[in-house]
Scaffold this motif. Structure first.
Motif, PDB file in Angstrom:
ATOM      1  N   HIS A 121       0.831  -1.204   0.000  1.00  0.00           N
ATOM      2  CA  HIS A 121       0.000   0.000   0.000  1.00  0.00           C
ATOM      3  C   HIS A 121       0.874   1.266   0.000  1.00  0.00           C
ATOM      4  CE1 HIS A 121      -3.026  -3.036   0.652  1.00  0.00           C
ATOM      5  NE2 HIS A 121      -2.367  -3.432   1.739  1.00  0.00           N
ATOM      6  N   ASN A 122       0.342   2.342   0.506  1.00  0.00           N
ATOM      7  CA  ASN A 122       1.044   3.630   0.521  1.00  0.00           C
ATOM      8  C   ASN A 122       0.296   4.508   1.523  1.00  0.00           C
ATOM      9  OD1 ASN A 122       1.730   6.423  -0.141  1.00  0.00           O
ATOM     10  ND2 ASN A 122       2.621   5.651  -2.033  1.00  0.00           N
ATOM     11  N   PRO A 123       1.004   5.200   2.410  1.00  0.00           N
ATOM     12  CA  PRO A 123       0.303   5.990   3.437  1.00  0.00           C
ATOM     13  C   PRO A 123      -0.683   7.005   2.881  1.00  0.00           C
ATOM     14  CG  PRO A 123       2.624   5.778   4.004  1.00  0.00           C
ATOM     15  CD  PRO A 123       2.468   5.224   2.613  1.00  0.00           C
ATOM     16  N   ALA A 130      -9.656   7.544  -6.396  1.00  0.00           N
ATOM     17  CA  ALA A 130      -9.994   7.380  -7.806  1.00  0.00           C
ATOM     18  C   ALA A 130      -8.849   6.706  -8.557  1.00  0.00           C
ATOM     19  CB  ALA A 130     -10.315   8.735  -8.432  1.00  0.00           C
ATOM     20  N   GLU A 131      -7.630   7.122  -8.265  1.00  0.00           N
ATOM     21  CA  GLU A 131      -6.471   6.556  -8.957  1.00  0.00           C
ATOM     22  C   GLU A 131      -6.253   5.081  -8.585  1.00  0.00           C
ATOM     23  OE1 GLU A 131      -5.569  11.004  -8.553  1.00  0.00           O
ATOM     24  OE2 GLU A 131      -6.524   9.412  -7.352  1.00  0.00           O
ATOM     25  N   ILE A 132      -6.380   4.760  -7.318  1.00  0.00           N
ATOM     26  CA  ILE A 132      -6.085   3.378  -6.920  1.00  0.00           C
ATOM     27  C   ILE A 132      -7.240   2.426  -7.235  1.00  0.00           C
ATOM     28  CG2 ILE A 132      -4.494   4.134  -5.114  1.00  0.00           C
ATOM     29  CD1 ILE A 132      -6.625   3.369  -3.052  1.00  0.00           C
ATOM     30  N   ASN A 133      -8.421   2.965  -7.520  1.00  0.00           N
ATOM     31  CA  ASN A 133      -9.556   2.103  -7.850  1.00  0.00           C
ATOM     32  C   ASN A 133      -9.599   1.701  -9.321  1.00  0.00           C
ATOM     33  OD1 ASN A 133     -10.645   1.853  -5.279  1.00  0.00           O
ATOM     34  ND2 ASN A 133     -11.926   3.679  -5.482  1.00  0.00           N
ATOM     35  N   ARG A 134      -8.815   2.352 -10.157  1.00  0.00           N
ATOM     36  CA  ARG A 134      -8.799   1.947 -11.561  1.00  0.00           C
ATOM     37  C   ARG A 134      -8.178   0.558 -11.660  1.00  0.00           C
ATOM     38  NH1 ARG A 134      -3.889   2.431 -14.211  1.00  0.00           N
ATOM     39  NH2 ARG A 134      -2.236   3.564 -13.097  1.00  0.00           N
ATOM     40  N   CYS A 145      -5.852  -1.148  -9.017  1.00  0.00           N
ATOM     41  CA  CYS A 145      -4.451  -0.722  -9.007  1.00  0.00           C
ATOM     42  C   CYS A 145      -3.806  -0.975  -7.650  1.00  0.00           C
ATOM     43  CB  CYS A 145      -4.391   0.762  -9.366  1.00  0.00           C
ATOM     44  SG  CYS A 145      -2.897   1.629  -8.848  1.00  0.00           S
ATOM     45  N   ASP A 146      -4.483  -0.589  -6.584  1.00  0.00           N
ATOM     46  CA  ASP A 146      -3.965  -0.769  -5.226  1.00  0.00           C
ATOM     47  C   ASP A 146      -5.138  -0.553  -4.278  1.00  0.00           C
ATOM     48  OD1 ASP A 146      -2.129  -1.338  -3.280  1.00  0.00           O
ATOM     49  OD2 ASP A 146      -0.989   0.530  -3.460  1.00  0.00           O
ATOM     50  N   THR A 147      -4.913  -0.735  -2.989  1.00  0.00           N
ATOM     51  CA  THR A 147      -5.949  -0.454  -1.994  1.00  0.00           C
ATOM     52  C   THR A 147      -5.335   0.371  -0.868  1.00  0.00           C
ATOM     53  OG1 THR A 147      -5.532  -2.420  -0.624  1.00  0.00           O
ATOM     54  CG2 THR A 147      -7.035  -2.681  -2.498  1.00  0.00           C
ATOM     55  N   THR A 148      -6.181   0.823   0.027  1.00  0.00           N
ATOM     56  CA  THR A 148      -5.674   1.615   1.153  1.00  0.00           C
ATOM     57  C   THR A 148      -5.067   0.741   2.237  1.00  0.00           C
ATOM     58  OG1 THR A 148      -7.835   1.549   2.239  1.00  0.00           O
ATOM     59  CG2 THR A 148      -7.394   3.419   0.781  1.00  0.00           C
ATOM     60  N   GLY A 149      -5.394  -0.545   2.234  1.00  0.00           N
ATOM     61  CA  GLY A 149      -4.914  -1.413   3.294  1.00  0.00           C
ATOM     62  C   GLY A 149      -5.801  -1.314   4.512  1.00  0.00           C
TER      63      GLY A 149
END
Length: 331
Positions: A121-123, A130-134, A145-149
């Protein structure tokens, strides 16, 4: 240290008179009596504390015998590392400069080896939903793409945990002479996406890649587990060449992690082995080099959370992961 030169008094301890010295000679004797012990004390202080003025407890013994003193390991949890402790955490990570590796027993043993550490993830992912949900292509299907964790109930985030352990692990591996790269170091606004994380390890021609995580399962679910890549051949994914070495890497990390931290394999996944095989993770599917994930514990369980938020425990976690990687790379 006691002074062993001639008596400075004109009479010996038994009262026998000694020949009188000239005033000049007496002056020289007194001067030497002052200067010699002072010089010896200064030399011993330098040998004990070194030029930086920080004693490591080994002191004059090493200096007197000519042997190297014990290596200085990072000061964990003493507030002297130069890094602020994360919110909800009891201790801070050591800075890389806090332990350069000079004099360590394994120094240089991994020279020429490349390790990529992937802090999950990333802090600041939470600020870029929007960016990580693509979605991105991971071979078998498309995935975010990624999640918040996840986070502990007190708000200590998985992203901060993974970055802290990554810093500690980097220091330990660099002490062994390895070249270490991170997929992210809170130096970008979000991500990277899971497909890019895989490409970073591939481009580095890494000898081993470890992705660090903590789980967000239900309360009462405790322990760690290591995730291994399954055999996948679909689209851009082909893990067949890395399944075997990744399994070897994962087994070693699981064993050393358990020994270093004193924690048990997961009681809710993996059947007590601490090992789980998955085919739905882009970071594994798209890797062309040996790679595993480790879920260090469950942030949603209060007992596991107490460990995960402890700097001393995180140092043990990094040590266990490091020992597993070192064993794997040494063959």
């Amino acid at each position: 240290m006691s002074y062993t030169g001639p008596p400075l008094d004109p009479f010996d301890p038994f009262g026998a008179p000694q020949p009188r010295r000239s005033p000049l000679r007496r002056g020289l004797t007194v001067a030497l009596a002052v200067l010699v012990p002072g010089a010896l004390v200064g030399w011993l202080a330098y040998a004990t504390f070194g030029p930086d003025g920080e004693g490591d407890g080994s002191g004059s013994a090493g200096a007197a015998t000519g042997t190297a003193s014990a290596p200085r390991w990072p000061n964990v949890g003493n507030g002297k590392s130069g890094l602020a402790a994360p919110s909800g955490s009891t201790d801070a990570a050591p800075s890389d400069s806090a332990s350069s590796g000079a004099g360590s027993s394994g120094e240089g043993s991994l020279a020429g080896k490349v390790v990529v550490i992937d802090p999950g993830h990333n802090p600041t992912n939470v600020e870029h939903t929007a960016e990580i949900n693509r979605t991105v292509d991971i071979g078998t299907h498309s995935k975010e793409c990624d999640t918040t964790g996840t986070s502990t109930n007190s708000g200590y985030s998985e992203a901060r945990f993974t970055l802290d352990v990554a810093h500690r692990l980097r220091t330990l591996l660099q002490q062994q002479g390895a070249t270490v790269k991170l997929t992210q170091d809170a130096d970008r606004p979000y991500g990277p996406c899971v497909d890019e994380r895989a490409r970073i390890g591939n481009a580095a021609h890494a000898d081993a890649v470890v992705s660090i995580h903590a789980d967000g399962s239900g309360a009462g679910n405790r322990g760690f587990h290591v995730i291994l890549p399954g055999s996948v051949r679909a689209g851009a994914a082909d893990t067949r060449a890395i399944v075997g070495p990744s399994k070897d890497l994962g087994k070693l990390i699981a064993a050393d992690f358990a020994a270093a931290t004193g924690t048990s394999p997961s009681n809710y996944i993996g059947g007590g082995t601490g090992l789980v095989t998955r085919e739905d993770l882009g970071g594994l599917n798209l890797s062309t080099v040996p790679k595993v994930f480790i879920e260090c514990g469950n942030m949603r369980d209060s007992k596991d959370a107490a460990l995960l938020t402890s700097g001393a425990w995180r140092q043990k976690a990094a040590q266990g992961i490091s020992e597993g990687i070192v064993s794997f790379l040494r063959g």
